[in-house]
Design a protein around this motif. Structure first.
Motif, PDB file in Angstrom:
ATOM      1  N   LEU A 130      74.364  86.348  43.351  1.00 19.34           N
ATOM      2  CA  LEU A 130      75.001  85.103  43.782  1.00 19.34           C
ATOM      3  C   LEU A 130      74.262  84.504  44.972  1.00 19.34           C
ATOM      4  CD1 LEU A 130      77.369  83.086  43.630  1.00 19.34           C
ATOM      5  CD2 LEU A 130      78.678  84.635  45.087  1.00 19.34           C
ATOM      6  N   CYS A 131      73.868  85.350  45.916  1.00 16.85           N
ATOM      7  CA  CYS A 131      73.140  84.860  47.089  1.00 16.85           C
ATOM      8  C   CYS A 131      71.742  84.381  46.697  1.00 16.85           C
ATOM      9  CB  CYS A 131      73.060  85.971  48.135  1.00 16.85           C
ATOM     10  SG  CYS A 131      72.596  85.402  49.765  1.00 16.85           S
ATOM     11  N   ALA A 132      71.098  85.042  45.738  1.00 20.26           N
ATOM     12  CA  ALA A 132      69.786  84.584  45.267  1.00 20.26           C
ATOM     13  C   ALA A 132      69.890  83.200  44.627  1.00 20.26           C
ATOM     14  CB  ALA A 132      69.212  85.595  44.276  1.00 20.26           C
ATOM     15  N   CYS A 133      70.965  82.954  43.876  1.00 22.19           N
ATOM     16  CA  CYS A 133      71.194  81.614  43.307  1.00 22.19           C
ATOM     17  C   CYS A 133      71.366  80.581  44.413  1.00 22.19           C
ATOM     18  CB  CYS A 133      72.420  81.636  42.403  1.00 22.19           C
ATOM     19  SG  CYS A 133      72.261  82.649  40.920  1.00 22.19           S
ATOM     20  N   LEU A 134      72.113  80.944  45.439  1.00 22.70           N
ATOM     21  CA  LEU A 134      72.331  80.013  46.555  1.00 22.70           C
ATOM     22  C   LEU A 134      71.013  79.649  47.227  1.00 22.70           C
ATOM     23  CD1 LEU A 134      74.255  78.521  48.474  1.00 22.70           C
ATOM     24  CD2 LEU A 134      74.471  80.641  49.782  1.00 22.70           C
ATOM     25  N   LYS A 135      70.118  80.618  47.402  1.00 25.66           N
ATOM     26  CA  LYS A 135      68.825  80.337  48.029  1.00 25.66           C
ATOM     27  C   LYS A 135      68.021  79.336  47.202  1.00 25.66           C
ATOM     28  CE  LYS A 135      68.328  84.846  50.292  1.00 25.66           C
ATOM     29  NZ  LYS A 135      67.522  86.108  50.366  1.00 25.66           N
ATOM     30  N   ILE A 136      68.013  79.507  45.887  1.00 27.94           N
ATOM     31  CA  ILE A 136      67.265  78.581  45.033  1.00 27.94           C
ATOM     32  C   ILE A 136      67.893  77.192  45.056  1.00 27.94           C
ATOM     33  CG2 ILE A 136      66.722  78.071  42.618  1.00 27.94           C
ATOM     34  CD1 ILE A 136      66.102  80.934  42.171  1.00 27.94           C
ATOM     35  N   LEU A 148      69.457  75.755  47.401  1.00 28.43           N
ATOM     36  CA  LEU A 148      69.225  75.084  48.680  1.00 28.43           C
ATOM     37  C   LEU A 148      67.752  74.789  48.935  1.00 28.43           C
ATOM     38  CD1 LEU A 148      71.689  77.152  50.916  1.00 28.43           C
ATOM     39  CD2 LEU A 148      71.947  74.756  50.264  1.00 28.43           C
ATOM     40  N   SER A 149      66.859  75.538  48.291  1.00 27.10           N
ATOM     41  CA  SER A 149      65.427  75.384  48.574  1.00 27.10           C
ATOM     42  C   SER A 149      64.722  74.402  47.639  1.00 27.10           C
ATOM     43  CB  SER A 149      64.738  76.747  48.486  1.00 27.10           C
ATOM     44  OG  SER A 149      64.879  77.306  47.190  1.00 27.10           O
ATOM     45  N   LYS A 178      73.382  66.119  42.452  1.00 25.86           N
ATOM     46  CA  LYS A 178      73.029  67.260  41.607  1.00 25.86           C
ATOM     47  C   LYS A 178      72.995  68.560  42.407  1.00 25.86           C
ATOM     48  CE  LYS A 178      70.692  64.992  37.781  1.00 25.86           C
ATOM     49  NZ  LYS A 178      69.517  64.982  36.876  1.00 25.86           N
ATOM     50  N   ARG A 179      72.517  68.516  43.642  1.00 23.66           N
ATOM     51  CA  ARG A 179      72.554  69.717  44.479  1.00 23.66           C
ATOM     52  C   ARG A 179      74.004  70.078  44.810  1.00 23.66           C
ATOM     53  NH1 ARG A 179      68.330  71.657  47.212  1.00 23.66           N
ATOM     54  NH2 ARG A 179      67.347  69.595  47.361  1.00 23.66           N
ATOM     55  N   ALA A 180      74.835  69.063  44.996  1.00 22.66           N
ATOM     56  CA  ALA A 180      76.251  69.320  45.259  1.00 22.66           C
ATOM     57  C   ALA A 180      76.903  70.032  44.076  1.00 22.66           C
ATOM     58  CB  ALA A 180      76.971  68.008  45.547  1.00 22.66           C
ATOM     59  N   ALA A 181      76.523  69.642  42.843  1.00 21.96           N
ATOM     60  CA  ALA A 181      77.085  70.306  41.667  1.00 21.96           C
ATOM     61  C   ALA A 181      76.689  71.775  41.622  1.00 21.96           C
ATOM     62  CB  ALA A 181      76.615  69.591  40.398  1.00 21.96           C
ATOM     63  N   LEU A 182      75.450  72.075  41.977  1.00 18.55           N
ATOM     64  CA  LEU A 182      75.003  73.472  42.002  1.00 18.55           C
ATOM     65  C   LEU A 182      75.733  74.266  43.080  1.00 18.55           C
ATOM     66  CD1 LEU A 182      71.147  72.938  41.541  1.00 18.55           C
ATOM     67  CD2 LEU A 182      72.804  73.617  39.810  1.00 18.55           C
ATOM     68  N   LEU A 183      75.894  73.681  44.257  1.00 19.63           N
ATOM     69  CA  LEU A 183      76.600  74.373  45.338  1.00 19.63           C
ATOM     70  C   LEU A 183      78.071  74.577  44.989  1.00 19.63           C
ATOM     71  CD1 LEU A 183      75.023  72.626  48.464  1.00 19.63           C
ATOM     72  CD2 LEU A 183      74.450  74.851  47.491  1.00 19.63           C
ATOM     73  N   ASN A 184      78.658  73.632  44.271  1.00 19.07           N
ATOM     74  CA  ASN A 184      80.053  73.805  43.841  1.00 19.07           C
ATOM     75  C   ASN A 184      80.198  74.989  42.887  1.00 19.07           C
ATOM     76  OD1 ASN A 184      80.719  71.611  45.369  1.00 19.07           O
ATOM     77  ND2 ASN A 184      80.988  70.201  43.664  1.00 19.07           N
ATOM     78  N   ALA A 185      79.181  75.229  42.054  1.00 23.09           N
ATOM     79  CA  ALA A 185      79.220  76.396  41.166  1.00 23.09           C
ATOM     80  C   ALA A 185      79.241  77.690  41.970  1.00 23.09           C
ATOM     81  CB  ALA A 185      78.021  76.367  40.219  1.00 23.09           C
ATOM     82  N   VAL A 186      78.536  77.713  43.093  1.00 22.21           N
ATOM     83  CA  VAL A 186      78.566  78.884  43.979  1.00 22.21           C
ATOM     84  C   VAL A 186      79.951  79.038  44.608  1.00 22.21           C
ATOM     85  CG1 VAL A 186      77.598  79.899  46.081  1.00 22.21           C
ATOM     86  CG2 VAL A 186      76.096  78.779  44.426  1.00 22.21           C
ATOM     87  N   LEU A 187      80.536  77.918  45.027  1.00 23.63           N
ATOM     88  CA  LEU A 187      81.864  77.978  45.648  1.00 23.63           C
ATOM     89  C   LEU A 187      82.911  78.508  44.682  1.00 23.63           C
ATOM     90  CD1 LEU A 187      81.957  74.610  47.655  1.00 23.63           C
ATOM     91  CD2 LEU A 187      81.349  76.881  48.464  1.00 23.63           C
ATOM     92  N   HIS A 188      82.771  78.223  43.399  1.00 23.37           N
ATOM     93  CA  HIS A 188      83.744  78.663  42.399  1.00 23.37           C
ATOM     94  C   HIS A 188      83.540  80.114  41.969  1.00 23.37           C
ATOM     95  CE1 HIS A 188      86.025  75.042  41.671  1.00 23.37           C
ATOM     96  NE2 HIS A 188      84.926  74.317  41.516  1.00 23.37           N
ATOM     97  N   PRO A 242      67.570  81.498  54.834  1.00 23.86           N
ATOM     98  CA  PRO A 242      66.930  80.811  55.974  1.00 23.86           C
ATOM     99  C   PRO A 242      67.905  79.959  56.764  1.00 23.86           C
ATOM    100  CG  PRO A 242      65.565  80.666  54.000  1.00 23.86           C
ATOM    101  CD  PRO A 242      66.871  81.266  53.566  1.00 23.86           C
ATOM    102  N   ALA A 243      67.618  79.820  58.063  1.00 23.71           N
ATOM    103  CA  ALA A 243      68.540  79.135  58.968  1.00 23.71           C
ATOM    104  C   ALA A 243      68.732  77.670  58.588  1.00 23.71           C
ATOM    105  CB  ALA A 243      68.029  79.247  60.402  1.00 23.71           C
ATOM    106  N   GLN A 244      67.646  76.986  58.196  1.00 19.46           N
ATOM    107  CA  GLN A 244      67.789  75.562  57.853  1.00 19.46           C
ATOM    108  C   GLN A 244      68.639  75.366  56.614  1.00 19.46           C
ATOM    109  OE1 GLN A 244      65.010  77.278  57.965  1.00 19.46           O
ATOM    110  NE2 GLN A 244      63.637  76.892  56.227  1.00 19.46           N
ATOM    111  N   HIS A 245      68.586  76.318  55.688  1.00 20.07           N
ATOM    112  CA  HIS A 245      69.422  76.218  54.494  1.00 20.07           C
ATOM    113  C   HIS A 245      70.886  76.501  54.825  1.00 20.07           C
ATOM    114  CE1 HIS A 245      65.615  77.193  51.916  1.00 20.07           C
ATOM    115  NE2 HIS A 245      65.634  75.945  52.362  1.00 20.07           N
ATOM    116  N   ILE A 246      71.126  77.454  55.731  1.00 17.33           N
ATOM    117  CA  ILE A 246      72.494  77.716  56.177  1.00 17.33           C
ATOM    118  C   ILE A 246      73.088  76.467  56.819  1.00 17.33           C
ATOM    119  CG2 ILE A 246      73.864  78.993  57.870  1.00 17.33           C
ATOM    120  CD1 ILE A 246      73.266  80.649  55.463  1.00 17.33           C
ATOM    121  N   THR A 247      72.288  75.795  57.644  1.00 19.99           N
ATOM    122  CA  THR A 247      72.764  74.574  58.300  1.00 19.99           C
ATOM    123  C   THR A 247      73.092  73.488  57.277  1.00 19.99           C
ATOM    124  OG1 THR A 247      71.365  75.106  60.196  1.00 19.99           O
ATOM    125  CG2 THR A 247      72.221  72.854  60.048  1.00 19.99           C
ATOM    126  N   LEU A 248      72.232  73.345  56.264  1.00 19.02           N
ATOM    127  CA  LEU A 248      72.483  72.339  55.227  1.00 19.02           C
ATOM    128  C   LEU A 248      73.763  72.655  54.455  1.00 19.02           C
ATOM    129  CD1 LEU A 248      71.534  69.861  53.624  1.00 19.02           C
ATOM    130  CD2 LEU A 248      70.194  71.415  52.177  1.00 19.02           C
TER     131      LEU A 248
END
Length: 718
Positions: free
Chosen positions: A501-507, A509-510, A582-592, A608-614
């Motif tokens: 799940l965290c690996a998906c989040l990194k992709i 955001l990057s 489209k990035r919001a849709a991907l992040l929503n999949a992580v939230l669910h 990475p810190a910049q991705h955490i901030t985003l």
């Protein structure tokens, strides 16, 4: 599931441990403070949260502490025994042990037990037990022998049974082990002989036990590397002569055989045990947690500096002597169940949809014979015959598809797969789907250029897969950065590991915005967050509900004023979405997605810190949108919930707060989050006042008996 968290050293000063390690680690009258008794002359009081000693006491030269120091929970004083017979009692204000209370006893002490709810109990080496108060009243009283000659006490533990202490101690004589149970409520002493149930008698290295209603579950770690269990009855039917209890194997090969004395065992709960010792085919020490319910290894941690083979546990902390330093390793153990291993369940399900099987039905798998029970035998035989009859027409089609997967082109495989999915589905259809996907993934690994993306998406469309059935699918999707497939997997799989799940989040955001615009992504969870549309909707509203939130409030005193004042223009408060839709849709999949917090936090530290901030900025944006309406929900078909948004904000800050604080770009964001929390505290404080007022009014109405008379009362809340 269980996890070992990051360890820390309790003290930077090496302890004076003897050849056998420390004498003991005992809890004081405060939950965060522990008494550590070394193998020589000293007792140190440590505070775990501060990782520093609060006090240290030593006996004088020539004297040796022979029993670990304990705390008298009734008085807050400390007790220790040196030179086997000399008892010392002191408190935090005392400095020199030579000047504190001293009592010389008539027999040698094995150890002192202390537990909440009762006075300390003194166990003598001869097996006799005395309460501390009775012993101090007459220190030289005669101590009887309970155990036989050449019988030696090896281990002991105290329990509380119906507000009365119960003491269990294990003895050994000529390789035979015995268990004694002393009940102080009735004064009975029961003796049991521990039998292994086989001719071989491996040396027992360590004991642990827990009490469950009518039995004491005694577990032992032996030199053959196995864990044995004995159920000892608490209420014995015959106390005159000792009874026999058979030891049965609970876990096999948890440590390497012939390990010697450097191993320890501790039961964490009814389903998890911690084992200290070298694993199989290794000589290095290791700390591991085993699930005794499912016979599985949950987690482990290497200890390169070696240990003393001693293990203590209090609360959610494990204590070991790593090298010469006392080390604390926090741990987490979740409820031991297959459902619990999946983490948090999905919050909701669409109305009108039916439950889809996500896992393999092992009874209908190829090559597996179901076990028949007497009551269900006729029904299962009929079901198996029906499956076999239906498979007679489908087996050729599946075999032909498997043959196609191994040698044909992607286009031809896609055509054959479409034909196969169009036929009538059999009861074991999900099993065949899993076999087909496995065949595709095996060829993908063998041929790096082979990536039948359309075929994989067709199989996902069947809703018959899960991560446990095809773990390689998401791995390949991560390698290919196939965010569309990852989104579908996140939406369908309920058992995705936290690391994946965290690996998906990194992709998510990057990946850059331009690449995302070219990918077909499901947008059902995203609402139109453009400023123009939002401003238009705000102008159409006759009243804006703020739920007590004032973004620019500096303190709680301004909350009442902000509640009465007319809100500012909506266009001034409009906050643009920090990510594209489209990035919001991907992040929503992580939230669910389902997750378990203790296992997700360590992986979030690697983002990475910049991705955490985003991600925090996006979550803050969602929180603002939720706060704009009374229902505290977002528009859309499957939007994130307020609970999911808040949980992830807390997760990100818990895992990366130190890093985020150092980023200049995150300063304004943290200030806004701080104001949010502060204003919500004010709102809830006012709501609590109203609640208390209504409760008082309800009490008054209950006390009064108006007998049907009409009355009018005015209650001023402010």
């Amino acid at each position: 599931m269980a996890a070992l968290e990051e360890e820390f050293t309790l003290s930077s000063v090496a302890l004076g441990a003897g050849p056998d390690g420390l004498l003991g680690v005992e809890q004081s009258d405060r939950a965060d403070q522990f008494l550590v008794t070394d193998g020589g002359r000293s007792v140190v009081l440590y505070k775990v949260s501060d990782q520093k000693p609060l006090g240290s006491w030593s006996v004088k030269q020539g004297q040796i502490i022979t029993s670990p120091a304990v705390c008298n929970f009734q008085t807050g004083e400390y007790i220790v025994v040196h030179d086997n017979k000399v008892l010392r009692i002191w408190n935090n204000e005392d400095v020199n042990l030579d000047k504190v209370f001293k009592a010389t006893l008539s027999a040698e002490v094995y150890r002192i037990h202390s537990i909440q709810g009762t006075e300390p109990l003194v166990l003598f080496k001869a097996g006799a037990i005395r309460g501390l108060e009775a012993l101090l009243a007459e220190p030289q009283q005669k101590i009887e022998s309970v155990i036989s000659d050449e019988e030696v006490i090896k281990w002991t533990k105290i329990f509380m049974l119906y507000r009365h202490p119960l003491l269990l101690f294990i003895t050994e004589k000529h390789g035979n082990y015995f268990a004694y149970v002393k009940m102080f409520s009735s004064g009975n002493l029961s003796k049991y002989s521990l039998l292994l149930g086989q001719e071989e008698k491996p040396v027992t290295l360590n004991f642990t036990a827990y009490m469950d209603r009518k039995f004491i579950s005694l577990m032992s770690l032996s030199s053959d590397g196995c864990v044995y269990e004995s159920l000892i009855p608490i209420f014995s039917s015959d106390t005159e002569k000792y009874q026999r209890v058979v030891k049965s194997v609970l876990l096999k090969a948890v440590v390497s055989g012939n390990v010697g004395s450097g191993a320890a065992l501790a039961i964490l709960d009814q389903d998890h045990v911690a084992v200290l010792g070298p694993p199989l085919s290794s000589s290095k020490d290791c700390l591991s947690i085993w699930n005794i319910k499912f016979q599985t290894l949950q987690t482990s941690k290497d200890l390169p500096q070696g240990t003393s083979g001693q293990l203590w546990y209090y609360g959610e902390n494990l204590f070991i002597l790593h090298g010469k330093f006392l080390t604390v390793i926090p741990y987490k153990c979740e409820v031991s169940s297959l459902a619990g291993a999946l983490g948090k369940l999905k919050h909701s399900q669409d109305p009108g949809t039916h439950t889809i099987p996500h896992f393999v039905n092992w009874e209908t798998s190829q090559g597996c014979e179901p076990r028949l029970q007497n009551s269900e035998q006729p029904r299962r035989i009929l079901r198996r015959k029906a499956i076999e009859a239906s498979l007679q027409t489908e087996v050729p089609a599946s075999e032909q598809l498997f043959s196609t997967i191994k040698k044909d082109s992607e286009k031809h495989i896609e055509v054959e797969l479409r034909k196969f999915l169009a036929v009538k589905r059999t009861p074991d259809f999900h099993t065949v789907i899993g076999d087909v996907l496995t065949g595709l993934l095996e060829r993908c690994r063998a041929e790096p250029s082979f990536y039948p993306r359309n075929c994989l998406m067709q199989l996902l469309q069947t809703h018959m897969l899960s991560y446990s059935l095809c773990p390689g699918l998401m791995e390949i999707a991560l390698e290919k950065s196939d965010v569309q497939m990852l989104q579908v997997c996140l939406q369908q799989f309920p058992d995705i590991p936290e690391s994946v799940l965290c690996a998906c989040l990194k992709i998510f955001l990057s990946i850059d915005d331009q690449s995302l615009q070219e990918i077909n992504i499901s947008m059902e969870s995203v609402f139109d967050c453009s400023d123009a549309i939002q401003d238009e909707k705000m102008e159409e509203q006759t009243e804006i509900l703020q739920n007590g939130f004032g973004p620019d409030d500096d303190n709680c005193s301004n909350c009442n004023q902000s509640l009465r004042e007319k809100p500012r223009d909506a266009s001034e408060e409009a906050t643009p979405c920090p990510v594209i839709p489209k990035r919001a849709a991907l992040l929503n999949a992580v939230l669910h997605s389902a997750y378990s917090e203790p296992f997700l936090l360590p992986h979030l530290k690697g983002v990475p810190a910049q991705h955490i901030t985003l991600f925090l900025q996006y979550l803050y944006f969602l929180y603002l949108k939720c706060s704009e309406n009374a229902t505290m929900t977002l528009p859309g078909i499957h939007p994130p919930t307020m609970s999911q948004i808040m949980d992830w904000i807390c997760l990100l800050l818990d895992a990366n707060f130190t890093v985020v604080v150092m980023i200049p770009e995150a300063k304004r964001l943290l200030i806004n989050l701080y104001k949010f929390v502060k204003s919500q505290i004010c709102v809830y404080s006012e709501l609590n006042k109203i609640e208390v007022s209504f409760r008082e009014l309800q009490k008054l109405n209950q006390e009064k008996n108006n007998r049907g008379l009409y009355s009018i009362e005015v209650l001023e809340l402010f």
